[in-house]
Motif scaffolding. Structure first.
Motif: not given
Length: 58
Positions: A3-7, A9-14, A44-47, A50-51
């Motif tokens: 789940d953290r890896r999916k999160t 990837l989603a934050l990076l795309v956003m 968002l990219i920093a978050a 971190i994830f």
């Protein structure tokens, strides 16, 4: 993929999408309109980073 890896990837795309909108706004209206988008994209990219570090999938 956990789940953290999916999160991450989603934050990076956003973040990338918001940065692209920021570039378009900067070109169309000037730096003042695009600057807040770059701050949000940076956060968002920093978050995402971190994830990704916390995911443990290496």
């Amino acid at each position: 993929m956990n789940d953290r890896r999916k999160t991450s990837l989603a934050l990076l795309v956003m973040g990338a999408a918001i940065a692209a909108v920021g570039v378009a706004l900067s070109v169309a209206f000037g730096r003042g309109y695009g600057a807040p988008n770059f701050w949000v994209a940076t956060a968002l990219i920093a978050a995402a980073w971190i994830f990704e570090r916390k995911s443990g999938d290496r």
